[in-house]
Scaffold this motif. Structure first.
Motif, PDB file in Angstrom:
ATOM      1  N   LEU A 204       0.847  -1.181   0.000  1.00 35.70           N
ATOM      2  CA  LEU A 204       0.000   0.000   0.000  1.00 35.70           C
ATOM      3  C   LEU A 204       0.886   1.236   0.000  1.00 35.70           C
ATOM      4  O   LEU A 204       1.764   1.370   0.857  1.00 35.70           O
ATOM      5  CB  LEU A 204      -0.908   0.003   1.230  1.00 35.70           C
ATOM      6  CG  LEU A 204      -2.084  -0.979   1.187  1.00 35.70           C
ATOM      7  CD1 LEU A 204      -2.768  -1.047   2.543  1.00 35.70           C
ATOM      8  CD2 LEU A 204      -3.084  -0.575   0.125  1.00 35.70           C
TER       9      LEU A 204
ATOM     10  N   GLU B 192       1.730   5.522  -0.099  1.00 35.63           N
ATOM     11  CA  GLU B 192       1.409   6.624   0.795  1.00 35.63           C
ATOM     12  C   GLU B 192      -0.020   7.112   0.596  1.00 35.63           C
ATOM     13  O   GLU B 192      -0.641   7.646   1.511  1.00 35.63           O
ATOM     14  CB  GLU B 192       2.390   7.780   0.562  1.00 35.63           C
ATOM     15  CG  GLU B 192       3.795   7.516   1.081  1.00 35.63           C
ATOM     16  CD  GLU B 192       3.835   7.334   2.587  1.00 35.63           C
ATOM     17  OE1 GLU B 192       3.116   8.076   3.293  1.00 35.63           O
ATOM     18  OE2 GLU B 192       4.560   6.450   3.060  1.00 35.63           O
ATOM     19  N   ASP B 193      -0.543   6.939  -0.609  1.00 35.48           N
ATOM     20  CA  ASP B 193      -1.905   7.376  -0.919  1.00 35.48           C
ATOM     21  C   ASP B 193      -2.943   6.308  -0.600  1.00 35.48           C
ATOM     22  O   ASP B 193      -4.101   6.445  -0.950  1.00 35.48           O
ATOM     23  CB  ASP B 193      -1.998   7.756  -2.397  1.00 35.48           C
ATOM     24  CG  ASP B 193      -1.546   6.613  -3.311  1.00 35.48           C
ATOM     25  OD1 ASP B 193      -1.125   5.551  -2.787  1.00 35.48           O
ATOM     26  OD2 ASP B 193      -1.588   6.779  -4.535  1.00 35.48           O
ATOM     27  N   TRP B 194      -2.520   5.210   0.061  1.00 34.45           N
ATOM     28  CA  TRP B 194      -3.393   4.084   0.398  1.00 34.45           C
ATOM     29  C   TRP B 194      -3.999   3.447  -0.857  1.00 34.45           C
ATOM     30  O   TRP B 194      -5.126   2.963  -0.854  1.00 34.45           O
ATOM     31  CB  TRP B 194      -4.503   4.514   1.368  1.00 34.45           C
ATOM     32  CG  TRP B 194      -4.005   4.766   2.741  1.00 34.45           C
ATOM     33  CD1 TRP B 194      -3.544   5.935   3.249  1.00 34.45           C
ATOM     34  CD2 TRP B 194      -3.888   3.804   3.809  1.00 34.45           C
ATOM     35  NE1 TRP B 194      -3.145   5.781   4.552  1.00 34.45           N
ATOM     36  CE2 TRP B 194      -3.345   4.476   4.929  1.00 34.45           C
ATOM     37  CE3 TRP B 194      -4.192   2.442   3.928  1.00 34.45           C
ATOM     38  CZ2 TRP B 194      -3.107   3.846   6.149  1.00 34.45           C
ATOM     39  CZ3 TRP B 194      -3.957   1.814   5.138  1.00 34.45           C
ATOM     40  CH2 TRP B 194      -3.414   2.510   6.242  1.00 34.45           C
ATOM     41  N   GLU B 195      -3.249   3.430  -1.929  1.00 32.76           N
ATOM     42  CA  GLU B 195      -3.634   2.724  -3.148  1.00 32.76           C
ATOM     43  C   GLU B 195      -2.802   1.454  -3.258  1.00 32.76           C
ATOM     44  O   GLU B 195      -1.622   1.448  -2.927  1.00 32.76           O
ATOM     45  CB  GLU B 195      -3.398   3.608  -4.384  1.00 32.76           C
ATOM     46  CG  GLU B 195      -4.268   4.856  -4.437  1.00 32.76           C
ATOM     47  CD  GLU B 195      -5.715   4.543  -4.741  1.00 32.76           C
ATOM     48  OE1 GLU B 195      -5.976   3.473  -5.336  1.00 32.76           O
ATOM     49  OE2 GLU B 195      -6.599   5.355  -4.395  1.00 32.76           O
TER      50      GLU B 195
ATOM     51  N   LEU C  90      -9.802   1.238   2.171  1.00 31.82           N
ATOM     52  CA  LEU C  90      -8.592   2.044   2.011  1.00 31.82           C
ATOM     53  C   LEU C  90      -8.867   3.547   2.091  1.00 31.82           C
ATOM     54  O   LEU C  90      -8.119   4.265   2.764  1.00 31.82           O
ATOM     55  CB  LEU C  90      -7.884   1.676   0.706  1.00 31.82           C
ATOM     56  CG  LEU C  90      -7.424   0.204   0.633  1.00 31.82           C
ATOM     57  CD1 LEU C  90      -6.685  -0.053  -0.675  1.00 31.82           C
ATOM     58  CD2 LEU C  90      -6.540  -0.148   1.821  1.00 31.82           C
TER      59      LEU C  90
ATOM     60  N   TRP D   5      -9.190   4.417   5.730  1.00 32.50           N
ATOM     61  CA  TRP D   5      -7.918   4.537   6.439  1.00 32.50           C
ATOM     62  C   TRP D   5      -7.190   5.834   6.048  1.00 32.50           C
ATOM     63  O   TRP D   5      -6.512   6.436   6.877  1.00 32.50           O
ATOM     64  CB  TRP D   5      -7.027   3.335   6.151  1.00 32.50           C
ATOM     65  CG  TRP D   5      -7.239   2.218   7.129  1.00 32.50           C
ATOM     66  CD1 TRP D   5      -7.741   0.975   6.899  1.00 32.50           C
ATOM     67  CD2 TRP D   5      -6.927   2.262   8.539  1.00 32.50           C
ATOM     68  NE1 TRP D   5      -7.776   0.244   8.059  1.00 32.50           N
ATOM     69  CE2 TRP D   5      -7.281   1.007   9.087  1.00 32.50           C
ATOM     70  CE3 TRP D   5      -6.395   3.235   9.379  1.00 32.50           C
ATOM     71  CZ2 TRP D   5      -7.107   0.701  10.437  1.00 32.50           C
ATOM     72  CZ3 TRP D   5      -6.228   2.945  10.724  1.00 32.50           C
ATOM     73  CH2 TRP D   5      -6.579   1.698  11.241  1.00 32.50           C
ATOM     74  N   ARG D   6      -7.307   6.244   4.799  1.00 34.83           N
ATOM     75  CA  ARG D   6      -6.658   7.480   4.375  1.00 34.83           C
ATOM     76  C   ARG D   6      -7.214   8.665   5.170  1.00 34.83           C
ATOM     77  O   ARG D   6      -6.472   9.576   5.543  1.00 34.83           O
ATOM     78  CB  ARG D   6      -6.863   7.689   2.875  1.00 34.83           C
ATOM     79  CG  ARG D   6      -6.136   8.912   2.338  1.00 34.83           C
ATOM     80  CD  ARG D   6      -6.102   8.932   0.821  1.00 34.83           C
ATOM     81  NE  ARG D   6      -7.406   8.833   0.221  1.00 34.83           N
ATOM     82  CZ  ARG D   6      -7.802   7.842  -0.572  1.00 34.83           C
ATOM     83  NH1 ARG D   6      -6.972   6.849  -0.851  1.00 34.83           N
ATOM     84  NH2 ARG D   6      -9.016   7.821  -1.089  1.00 34.83           N
TER      85      ARG D   6
ATOM     86  N   GLN E 179      -6.310   7.845   9.326  1.00 35.55           N
ATOM     87  CA  GLN E 179      -4.976   7.456   9.800  1.00 35.55           C
ATOM     88  C   GLN E 179      -4.430   8.420  10.856  1.00 35.55           C
ATOM     89  O   GLN E 179      -3.639   8.026  11.717  1.00 35.55           O
ATOM     90  CB  GLN E 179      -4.003   7.345   8.632  1.00 35.55           C
ATOM     91  CG  GLN E 179      -3.772   8.625   7.853  1.00 35.55           C
ATOM     92  CD  GLN E 179      -2.802   8.414   6.696  1.00 35.55           C
ATOM     93  OE1 GLN E 179      -1.962   7.519   6.733  1.00 35.55           O
ATOM     94  NE2 GLN E 179      -2.933   9.220   5.656  1.00 35.55           N
TER      95      GLN E 179
ATOM     96  N   ALA F 262      -2.827   2.399  11.851  1.00 34.12           N
ATOM     97  CA  ALA F 262      -2.704   2.630  10.407  1.00 34.12           C
ATOM     98  C   ALA F 262      -1.429   1.994   9.875  1.00 34.12           C
ATOM     99  O   ALA F 262      -1.405   1.437   8.770  1.00 34.12           O
ATOM    100  CB  ALA F 262      -2.719   4.125  10.111  1.00 34.12           C
TER     101      ALA F 262
ATOM    102  N   LYS G  42      -1.403  -1.042   7.029  1.00 35.01           N
ATOM    103  CA  LYS G  42      -0.658  -1.065   5.770  1.00 35.01           C
ATOM    104  C   LYS G  42       0.122  -2.359   5.615  1.00 35.01           C
ATOM    105  O   LYS G  42       0.324  -2.853   4.502  1.00 35.01           O
ATOM    106  CB  LYS G  42       0.303   0.122   5.712  1.00 35.01           C
ATOM    107  CG  LYS G  42      -0.336   1.390   5.177  1.00 35.01           C
ATOM    108  CD  LYS G  42       0.705   2.412   4.790  1.00 35.01           C
ATOM    109  CE  LYS G  42       0.035   3.612   4.127  1.00 35.01           C
ATOM    110  NZ  LYS G  42       1.014   4.638   3.724  1.00 35.01           N
TER     111      LYS G  42
END
Length: 553
Positions: free
Chosen positions: A182, A184-187, A487, A490-491, A494, A501, A505
């Motif tokens: 995952l 930094e952008d939770w993608e 996701l 969480w973004r 976090q 968080a 990840k």
């Protein structure tokens, strides 16, 4: 003497001499790039042709190379240049290479008559390089993308690997490895690491070593690997066990492969349904009416298995955390189906037993550590399933306690890393404190140091309470809808749950299946086709790597 003046004059006027050296005694010129020697008889035509054919990035226009300054000025008005500029040729060549990689075309395609004629029709001024030249470009592109991927992986906190073994049409074995994490952008991010050619036996020890070699090649620290996802093959399972003992990598069996084993074993054990399968090359399937009825009922019972497999094979969304709930729902749907025929009823009961048997360890804690397995941890850290309703209340409390311990350990590690960096900075900026440290070791700690120790103890207490509050608040919230993507949640949250968080990840980025590494072989199979069976194993690896990581091109 006149000849030398003529040569010198031509050297001044012709750009081609920027790429060759002249041997006057032997009447030869040597290419600065490939060192090949060409005969020279006061004409640069062969030199220009060689550059255009073998080194298009350094191609020279004949109108510039062969004519005087005044003649060149005249030609620029009455006729166009006879070849591309260096920049244009580079763009065309790069575009062709990207097409070959993206569409999985053979490099030999650039030598095909029809392809060359098509390129000539599109741009008669462009001289298509040879297959050898494109091979060199491909190798350079592979090196460049490898370095880019290393840079990307350095920014990650942890990764998960998937792996599988495949044999090509040329009967060459390959180990496919992909990585997932995952960002930094939770993608969700997925990349191919290797389609490694295998020349030794596929033993557990060798497979473990090959996976370690792959992480070393991409400069992934061993402690950064959270899990390896693999099929149920005995050698791969044993290799995962070795890696867990060596480095603490979690072993996750491919849920898609397990589902396939459930269905295959159940079908095989059902003699009535197994008899439907045609045998022989020219055997036509001619079912009786009652058999058609059984097939229709069986299709309805197998429908949820197909849907589950398709869902679990995704790479762009979280899958592992949904596995416990999905298995529970699959077993329930299998048992609640009401088939009319006895064979399908028998299949239904057998399938439910197979699900229980294959996933009997899904809800268990790891025997060597007593900690929850990665699937349970992923489910607990998914806001859709955080209540863990598929577990007894006692087991839910154990999972929450384990997560609190892991969160506290993660917070302490983060603090220790910060302190270590500060100490290193202080040591560098104030080396004279070394004498004081020696004096303290002799005289003992001062009262101020005792106070520091007390402060550290208070900080640890505060940290423990903060983590406890974070965990209690997280598990106290109501789950979000199962249709939502966890996701983005969480973004947004976090900052409220910073320690959890970090754990989320680690576990939500683990795939539920090894399908990504199997997809490598779909690409590799197209590349290592019958037409390209003579491709070296290393070039199969490079082309597969470039095709699968086209997003980095």
């Amino acid at each position: 003497m006149a000849e030398n003046k003529y040569v010198n004059k031509r050297q001044k006027l012709s750009k081609v001499w920027d790429h060759y050296t002249l041997n006057k005694e032997e009447n030869k010129v040597q290419c600065l790039y490939c060192k090949i020697e060409l005969a020279y008889h006061n004409s640069t035509s062969s030199m220009i042709q060689h550059l255009n054919r073998r080194h298009p990035l350094h191609a020279v226009s004949p109108s510039i190379a062969e004519t005087s300054t005044s003649q060149r000025s005249m030609d620029s008005f009455v006729r166009p240049a006879q070849s591309c500029t260096v920049q244009e040729a580079a763009i065309f060549t790069e575009s062709i290479l990207n097409m070959l990689v993206t569409d999985m075309r053979p490099l030999s395609m650039v030598e095909d008559k029809g392809f060359r004629e098509m390129i000539s029709t599109f741009n008669p001024k462009y001289s298509l390089p040879s297959r050898t030249y494109f091979t060199q470009l491909m190798e350079k592109k592979h090196r460049d993308i490898t370095e880019k991927l290393k840079a990307v992986l350095k920014q990650t906190e942890c990764v998960a690997l998937t792996t599988d073994i495949w044999t090509s049409v040329a009967t060459e074995a390959y180990l496919g490895v992909t990585c997932h994490f995952l960002g930094e952008d939770w993608e969700m991010k997925s990349f191919s690491l290797t389609t490694m050619p295998l020349e030794e036996r596929h033993t557990a020890a060798n497979i473990a070593d090959w996976l370690e070699e792959t992480t070393a090649k991409f400069e992934i620290p061993l402690e950064k690997v959270k899990a390896v996802v693999h099929d149920n093959g005995a050698n791969v399972v044993a290799a995962a066990r070795i890696l867990r003992e060596r480095h603490g990598w979690a072993s996750v069996r491919c849920a898609g492969h397990t589902l396939n084993l459930v269905v295959q074993r159940t079908l095989k054990n059902n003699k009535t349904i197994a008899s439907f399968n045609p045998r022989g090359k020219h055997h036509y399937l001619d079912l009786k009416p009652e058999q058609w009825h059984i097939s229709e009922e069986l299709t309805r019972v197998l429908g949820p298995f197909e849907g589950a497999t398709e869902f679990l094979s995704g790479e762009k969304y979280v899958t592992l955390s949904a596995l416990p709930q999905l298995v529970q729902n699959l077993k329930k749907s299998t048992l609640t189906a009401e088939p009319e025929t006895a064979p399908v009823k028998a299949f239904q009961d057998s399938a439910a037993e197979q699900i229980t048997e294959r996933w009997e360890g899904l809800y268990e804690f790891l025997p060597e550590s007593g900690a929850p397995n990665p699937v349970l941890l992923a489910a607990a850290l998914d806001p859709r399933f955080r209540k863990l309703k598929f577990l007894p209340a006692v087991e839910v409390l154990k999972v929450q306690t384990s997560i609190q311990s892991m969160a506290l350990a993660a917070r302490k590690d983060s603090k220790q890393t910060h302190v270590t960096v500060e100490k290193a900075t202080a040591t560098t900026s104030a080396p004279h404190t070394k004498g004081r440290s020696h004096q303290k070791s002799i005289l003992g700690s001062s009262s101020s140091e005792d106070e520091d120790e007390g402060e550290d103890h208070d900080e640890d207490e505060q940290m423990s309470r903060a983590v406890q509050r974070e965990v209690l608040e997280y598990f106290g919230e109501q789950p979000i809808s199962k249709k939502e993507n966890p996701l983005p949640w969480w973004r947004i949250n976090q900052a409220r749950y910073p320690t959890l968080a970090q754990l989320a990840k680690s576990f939500l980025g683990i795939p539920a299946t090894s399908t990504p590494s199997e997809r490598l072989f779909s690409a590799a199979g197209n590349i290592a086709s019958k037409r390209r069976a003579s491709l070296s194993a290393e070039h199969v690896d490079m082309l597969t790597f470039l095709h699968c990581n086209y997003k980095l091109l």
